[in-house]
Structure formats: structure tokens, C-alpha cells
Design a protein around this motif. Structure first.
Motif, PDB file in Angstrom:
ATOM      1  N   ARG A 149       0.731  -1.261   0.120  1.00  0.00           N
ATOM      2  CA  ARG A 149      -0.084   0.179  -0.070  1.00  0.00           C
ATOM      3  C   ARG A 149       0.958   1.311   0.019  1.00  0.00           C
ATOM      4  O   ARG A 149       0.583   2.193  -0.631  1.00  0.00           O
ATOM      5  CB  ARG A 149      -0.838   0.015   1.322  1.00  0.00           C
ATOM      6  CG  ARG A 149      -1.979   1.042   1.378  1.00  0.00           C
ATOM      7  CD  ARG A 149      -3.035   0.693   2.184  1.00  0.00           C
ATOM      8  NE  ARG A 149      -2.824   0.026   3.411  1.00  0.00           N
ATOM      9  CZ  ARG A 149      -2.109   0.518   4.341  1.00  0.00           C
ATOM     10  NH1 ARG A 149      -1.803   1.904   4.640  1.00  0.00           N
ATOM     11  NH2 ARG A 149      -1.703  -0.166   5.483  1.00  0.00           N
ATOM     12  N   GLU A 150       1.745   1.321   0.838  1.00  0.00           N
ATOM     13  CA  GLU A 150       2.744   2.539   0.971  1.00  0.00           C
ATOM     14  C   GLU A 150       3.893   2.760  -0.111  1.00  0.00           C
ATOM     15  O   GLU A 150       4.314   3.718  -0.223  1.00  0.00           O
ATOM     16  CB  GLU A 150       3.231   2.438   2.548  1.00  0.00           C
ATOM     17  CG  GLU A 150       2.128   2.768   3.328  1.00  0.00           C
ATOM     18  CD  GLU A 150       2.676   3.001   4.827  1.00  0.00           C
ATOM     19  OE1 GLU A 150       3.758   2.942   4.939  1.00  0.00           O
ATOM     20  OE2 GLU A 150       1.865   2.901   5.784  1.00  0.00           O
ATOM     21  N   THR A 172       2.507   0.890  -4.591  1.00  0.00           N
ATOM     22  CA  THR A 172       1.210   1.338  -5.494  1.00  0.00           C
ATOM     23  C   THR A 172       1.238   2.562  -5.221  1.00  0.00           C
ATOM     24  O   THR A 172       1.292   3.224  -4.187  1.00  0.00           O
ATOM     25  CB  THR A 172      -0.016   0.263  -4.476  1.00  0.00           C
ATOM     26  OG1 THR A 172       0.377  -0.969  -4.578  1.00  0.00           O
ATOM     27  CG2 THR A 172      -1.027   0.787  -5.423  1.00  0.00           C
ATOM     28  N   ASN A 173       0.731   3.108  -6.319  1.00  0.00           N
ATOM     29  CA  ASN A 173       0.359   4.627  -6.441  1.00  0.00           C
ATOM     30  C   ASN A 173      -1.264   4.601  -6.154  1.00  0.00           C
ATOM     31  O   ASN A 173      -1.958   4.119  -7.239  1.00  0.00           O
ATOM     32  CB  ASN A 173       0.897   5.333  -7.729  1.00  0.00           C
ATOM     33  CG  ASN A 173       0.044   6.652  -7.839  1.00  0.00           C
ATOM     34  OD1 ASN A 173      -0.639   6.995  -7.013  1.00  0.00           O
ATOM     35  ND2 ASN A 173       0.576   7.355  -8.883  1.00  0.00           N
ATOM     36  N   PRO A 174      -1.687   5.027  -5.023  1.00  0.00           N
ATOM     37  CA  PRO A 174      -3.251   4.585  -4.805  1.00  0.00           C
ATOM     38  C   PRO A 174      -3.952   5.695  -5.624  1.00  0.00           C
ATOM     39  O   PRO A 174      -5.338   5.363  -5.905  1.00  0.00           O
ATOM     40  CB  PRO A 174      -3.219   4.981  -3.587  1.00  0.00           C
ATOM     41  CG  PRO A 174      -2.295   5.950  -3.072  1.00  0.00           C
ATOM     42  CD  PRO A 174      -0.982   5.480  -4.022  1.00  0.00           C
ATOM     43  N   VAL A 175      -3.545   6.405  -6.504  1.00  0.00           N
ATOM     44  CA  VAL A 175      -4.377   7.299  -7.217  1.00  0.00           C
ATOM     45  C   VAL A 175      -4.956   6.639  -8.618  1.00  0.00           C
ATOM     46  O   VAL A 175      -5.994   6.756  -9.008  1.00  0.00           O
ATOM     47  CB  VAL A 175      -3.555   8.468  -7.763  1.00  0.00           C
ATOM     48  CG1 VAL A 175      -4.511   9.452  -8.558  1.00  0.00           C
ATOM     49  CG2 VAL A 175      -3.174   9.431  -6.541  1.00  0.00           C
ATOM     50  N   ILE A 176      -4.047   5.819  -9.379  1.00  0.00           N
ATOM     51  CA  ILE A 176      -4.296   5.222 -10.306  1.00  0.00           C
ATOM     52  C   ILE A 176      -4.051   3.655 -10.370  1.00  0.00           C
ATOM     53  O   ILE A 176      -4.511   2.810 -11.077  1.00  0.00           O
ATOM     54  CB  ILE A 176      -3.250   5.609 -11.580  1.00  0.00           C
ATOM     55  CG1 ILE A 176      -1.825   5.464 -11.101  1.00  0.00           C
ATOM     56  CG2 ILE A 176      -3.792   7.041 -11.934  1.00  0.00           C
ATOM     57  CD1 ILE A 176      -0.845   5.626 -12.340  1.00  0.00           C
ATOM     58  N   GLU A 177      -3.438   2.985  -9.408  1.00  0.00           N
ATOM     59  CA  GLU A 177      -3.312   1.695  -9.108  1.00  0.00           C
ATOM     60  C   GLU A 177      -3.948   0.941  -7.848  1.00  0.00           C
ATOM     61  O   GLU A 177      -4.450   1.640  -6.861  1.00  0.00           O
ATOM     62  CB  GLU A 177      -1.810   1.317  -8.870  1.00  0.00           C
ATOM     63  CG  GLU A 177      -0.997   1.722 -10.210  1.00  0.00           C
ATOM     64  CD  GLU A 177       0.429   1.753 -10.115  1.00  0.00           C
ATOM     65  OE1 GLU A 177       1.250   1.744 -11.101  1.00  0.00           O
ATOM     66  OE2 GLU A 177       1.067   1.752  -8.794  1.00  0.00           O
ATOM     67  N   GLU A 178      -4.147  -0.205  -8.078  1.00  0.00           N
ATOM     68  CA  GLU A 178      -4.805  -1.207  -6.928  1.00  0.00           C
ATOM     69  C   GLU A 178      -3.915  -2.367  -6.816  1.00  0.00           C
ATOM     70  O   GLU A 178      -3.045  -2.592  -7.996  1.00  0.00           O
ATOM     71  CB  GLU A 178      -6.277  -1.681  -7.271  1.00  0.00           C
ATOM     72  CG  GLU A 178      -6.474  -2.379  -8.433  1.00  0.00           C
ATOM     73  CD  GLU A 178      -7.988  -2.367  -8.927  1.00  0.00           C
ATOM     74  OE1 GLU A 178      -8.689  -1.969  -8.227  1.00  0.00           O
ATOM     75  OE2 GLU A 178      -7.921  -3.322  -9.853  1.00  0.00           O
TER      76      GLU A 178
END
Lengths: 81, 81
Positions: free
Chosen positions: B64-65, B68-74
């Protein structure tokens, strides 16, 4: 039918990208990471009419001939209906 | 213990790399491919002393930290002992 293809560097090939992530994680305080290697991941949606044997053959061929550089990479894949 | 982390673009995000591979495959004659999306794949080797719950927590946090780029990825992950 869906296929998931994983392409990773062969064990004998150095992975500088993985090493960079590993040392960054160490600096950030994640002590339990011993090694990390980066690879590629493909999700392929296949046409509906395909049976499992044909899908397997097609995906294996795509992975081997297009998605993987056989000199330095290896692949594995899974089919999901 | 080993962990496999898969990071992919969110469904709502365009994947030009995947589209390029898709159109290349079509030109090469692979007719059964309807869609292909590319993501990243990480193989993490964890320290031996870790129990499953702690490993899960650690890998989830790393994914998570850091990965991954939480804006565009999961992401999703699996643990293998």
C-alpha cells in the motif's frame, strides 16, 4: 475466459530495480524483507468461444513469443474462467 | 515465507501499454485476445521468524505505502510458505 501471465527475470539475472526497492524498504524500516524481485504481470481477456485446452495453448504461445525475452526472463500463467 | 504482490492499473485508468500489446498481437494474428492490461509483479522473500498474521500485515503495508500509487493503481497479494 481470463489469463494471468507473470513474467520475471531468471534467478541468475541481476535485478537492479528490485535491489533498489529492497534498499529503500530497508531505509524505511521494513526489517523483515530479505529479498525483492520485480517482474511484469499481464491480464488477458480471451474470446468466449475458446475451450480450456485451446486457451492454454494460445496463452502459452503469446507468453513465450511476445511477452517474454527468453534470454533473461521466464514466465508462468494461470487461466481463470 | 514468500509473498507475491500484483499491482495493476485501476479499471477506470487507461492502459496505453496494454493497448499497444493488444494491437500488436492482433496484427500478429492472435485473434482470441479481447483485452490485455499490463501491471507489475513483485516477489518478496520475508524473514523466516515471521508468523502468517505479521507477514500479511507487513506485506499489505509495503504494497500500500511503497509499491502502489493509490491514485491510479490497486494491488492484491498472496503469501506462500
Amino acid at each position: 475466459m481470463k489469463a494471468q501471465v507473470y513474467v520475471s527475470l531468471k534467478r541468475t539475472v541481476l535485478d537492479p530495480q528490485g535491489k533498489t526497492i529492497q534498499s529503500a524498504l530497508k531505509k524505511m524500516g521494513y526489517q523483515s524483507v530479505q529479498d525483492i524481485r520485480q517482474g511484469k504481470y499481464f491480464e488477458i481477456a480471451l474470446a468466449d468461444g475458446l475451450d480450456k485446452a485451446a486457451a492454454e495453448k494460445e496463452v502459452e504461445r503469446i507468453a513465450r513469443e511476445v511477452l517474454t525475452n527468453p534470454v533473461i526472463e521466464e514466465f508462468s500463467f494461470e487461466l481463470k474462467s
